[in-house]
Scaffold this active site. Structure first.
Site, PDB file in Angstrom:
ATOM      1  N   PRO A   1       0.827  -1.213   0.000  1.00 16.79           N
ATOM      2  CA  PRO A   1       0.000   0.000   0.000  1.00 16.79           C
ATOM      3  C   PRO A   1       0.858   1.259   0.000  1.00 16.79           C
ATOM      4  CG  PRO A   1       0.121  -0.914   2.201  1.00 16.79           C
ATOM      5  CD  PRO A   1       0.854  -1.874   1.309  1.00 16.79           C
TER       6      PRO A   1
ATOM      7  N   ARG B   1      -2.094  15.183 -11.533  1.00 16.62           N
ATOM      8  CA  ARG B   1      -2.968  14.025 -11.705  1.00 16.62           C
ATOM      9  C   ARG B   1      -4.241  14.333 -12.503  1.00 16.62           C
ATOM     10  NH1 ARG B   1      -5.351  11.640  -8.112  1.00 16.62           N
ATOM     11  NH2 ARG B   1      -5.244   9.545  -9.029  1.00 16.62           N
TER      12      ARG B   1
ATOM     13  N   CYS C   1       0.451  28.206 -17.998  1.00 15.93           N
ATOM     14  CA  CYS C   1       0.015  28.575 -19.351  1.00 15.93           C
ATOM     15  C   CYS C   1      -0.503  27.352 -20.099  1.00 15.93           C
ATOM     16  CB  CYS C   1       1.162  29.230 -20.106  1.00 15.93           C
ATOM     17  SG  CYS C   1       1.629  30.829 -19.451  1.00 15.93           S
ATOM     18  N   GLU C   2      -1.503  26.712 -19.534  1.00 11.24           N
ATOM     19  CA  GLU C   2      -2.157  25.553 -20.133  1.00 11.24           C
ATOM     20  C   GLU C   2      -3.634  25.602 -19.774  1.00 11.24           C
ATOM     21  OE1 GLU C   2      -0.784  23.167 -21.990  1.00 11.24           O
ATOM     22  OE2 GLU C   2       1.350  23.683 -21.704  1.00 11.24           O
TER      23      GLU C   2
ATOM     24  N   TYR D   1       1.252  10.927  -4.979  1.00 13.07           N
ATOM     25  CA  TYR D   1       1.455  11.225  -6.396  1.00 13.07           C
ATOM     26  C   TYR D   1       1.192  12.679  -6.761  1.00 13.07           C
ATOM     27  CZ  TYR D   1       1.501   6.185  -6.408  1.00 13.07           C
ATOM     28  OH  TYR D   1       1.792   4.883  -6.119  1.00 13.07           O
TER      29      TYR D   1
END
Length: 501
Positions: free
Chosen positions: A335, A397, A428-429, A458
């Protein structure tokens, strides 16, 4: 957890919202499965962790900031260890729990893992370096990876790792040759792909055939003897004096809620283990069933308690071994997200806000859905963009996996009406989205603090310096005090690697 009350009532959902997203009855309430124990609101309505307010955390450390509960991490680690050891006590004497360091790793975390009786799973030379710096014994460390370098294999042998999880026939030969050249023995497990489809995003489902990991158990191998790659690896490993073959490993994916995939994978690997024992008189003493247990990112996520997972897996192993007439191997699990994910929230400061009108079919009659005349026709509905001072550089993510998150106004409570919002970053996306859909109070304004829960796994691990943003620090909170366990980067850190300066 305590929360002040909202006076919003129960307004209709926005037609722009996904079906799973419901309008909260109380925008200030904390949905417990999303948060670490110890997160609450104080009498002023401000979010706190172990009594420490988010405004104080911002004052000391700035934003964005990963805020982790050390006690919650330790409690979740113990819960997995206790649950699996109890469930498997009569089968194989207990379970070895390896914390999957790829989810989030630093020296403090390694020490917590060791102190709570867990072992450590790594996936690179860099993660091995963290383990070595933290001082955990090599015997308690595993090394994964589909393309380990010679240097990483040498480091694994230098540290006398408890296991090297071999991912291919070519890698098995390389590990055997390197170990033989050192006149040493490498302790090896073979990672197999049992062909189990996990109900998760394609990019984090890792046990089906069409992906990069593992040795195929399918019988259509190109080996002239007609062996699968998995069986060929078992035979090859048995023939190398420099290899100690410990057993088998599989990992079916990540963020999985349904138990069926874990049960099917366990049955397939036990069948294979028994077949190898019968054919080659090789007893493989260990079986690692991987990790991938899901957590709650939104109120509709329903993760299973560690004890439920353990009992379900133990039942499968117990019955299958009895059916096959074999002694149960020592079981291990890995885990990562299920331990660290919910321990952490990311704290952001709100900047600019923008409301747009979006076309959508009218849902029927009523104030939010139009009128009888507009029902069935496209009308426009508001969606608000709430920009924060981080984004895809601290949580990629959503753009990688279409991952959903939640958010809450953290610096105060509000009695304002809910507004369908999209929390976005400063990069800038157009895909720089932190929380795709969430209801936040209409009066959220620049300078407010937002908290996004479930960011322990993550997020920091996948963080980047896109647009030359410095990666945030990680603060561990315990007993009402905070300390940095990972320092946030500075612009000087970024420039120090620029050789033209």
């Amino acid at each position: 957890m305590t929360a002040a009350s909202s006076s919003t009532g129960n307004p209709a959902a926005s037609p722009l919202a996904p079906d799973w997203l419901k309008v909260p009855a109380d925008l200030n309430a904390l949905h417990e499965p999303l948060w670490a124990a110890g997160v609450a609101r104080n009498d002023d309505g401000e979010l706190t962790i172990d009594g420490l307010s988010v405004s104080e955390l911002q004052r000391q450390y700035g934003t964005p900031l990963f805020v982790l509960s050390e006690d919650d991490f330790r409690a979740r680690a113990r819960a997995f260890s206790d649950a699996f050891n109890n469930a498997f006590a009569d089968i194989c004497g207990g379970v070895d729990v390896y914390y999957a360091g790829k989810s989030f790793l630093c020296t403090s975390v390694v020490r917590w893992v060791e102190e709570e009786g867990l072992r450590l799973d790594t996936a690179s030379g860099g993660e091995l370096a963290v383990a070595a710096r933290a001082g955990i014994p090599g015997a308690d460390v595993a090394l994964h990876g589909n393309n380990k370098s010679d240097a990483e294999i040498h480091r694994a042998l230098d540290m006398q790792l408890g296991r090297i999880v071999v991912d291919s026939l070519a890698e098995l030969e390389r590990v055997a040759a390197i170990a033989a050249g050192r006149d040493e023995t490498a302790r090896v497990m073979l990672r197999l792909t049992p062909g189990v489809h996990a109900h998760t995003h394609e990019f984090i489902a890792t046990a089906h055939e069409d992906q990069k990991f593992g040795l195929s158990m399918a019988g259509d191998s190109t080996d002239q003897a007609g062996l699968s790659a998995a069986e060929e690896a078992v035979a090859a490993a048995a023939g190398h004096g420099s290899i100690e073959l410990l057993g088998l490993h599989c990992h079916i994916g990540s963020q999985i809620f349904e138990p069926d995939g874990f049960a099917l994978a366990a049955e397939k690997l036990l069948d294979f283990l028994a077949a190898m024992q019968a054919k080659y008189t090789i007893v493989l003493p260990e079986l690692d069933l991987g990790g991938g247990y899901g957590i709650a990112y939104t109120p509709v996520d329903t993760p299973r308690p560690a004890a439920d997972i353990a009992q379900a897996m133990a039942a499968v192993v117990r019955s299958k071994c009895a059916e096959l007439g074999i002694a149960a191997p020592r079981i291990s699990i890995e885990p990562g997200r299920a331990i660290v994910g919910s321990t952490t929230f990311t704290l952001y400061e709100v900047g600019t806000l923008k409301t747009v009108r979006v076309d959508a079919p009218a849902a029927g009659t009523g104030e939010s859905a139009g009128t009888d005349e507009t029902a069935g026709k496209n009308v426009t509905y508001p969606r608000r963009y709430v920009s924060v001072d981080g984004g895809m550089s601290d949580n990629p993510r959503p753009v990688l996996y279409d991952a959903d998150y939640s958010a809450i106004l953290a610096s105060r409570t509000s009695a304002a009406a809910p507004q369908l919002s999209r929390v976005v970053g400063k990069h800038c996306e157009s895909g720089d989205i932190v929380v795709r859909d969430v209801y936040l109070p209409e009066d959220v304004a620049a300078g407010d603090l937002l908290a996004v829960p479930g960011t322990g796994a993550y997020c920091w691990a996948l963080s980047s310096n896109y647009n030359y943003l410095a990666r945030p620090g990680v603060v561990a909170v315990r007993d009402g005090s905070a300390r940095l366990i990972v320092r946030g980067e500075t612009e000087e850190d970024l420039l120090n690697r620029d050789m033209g300066v």
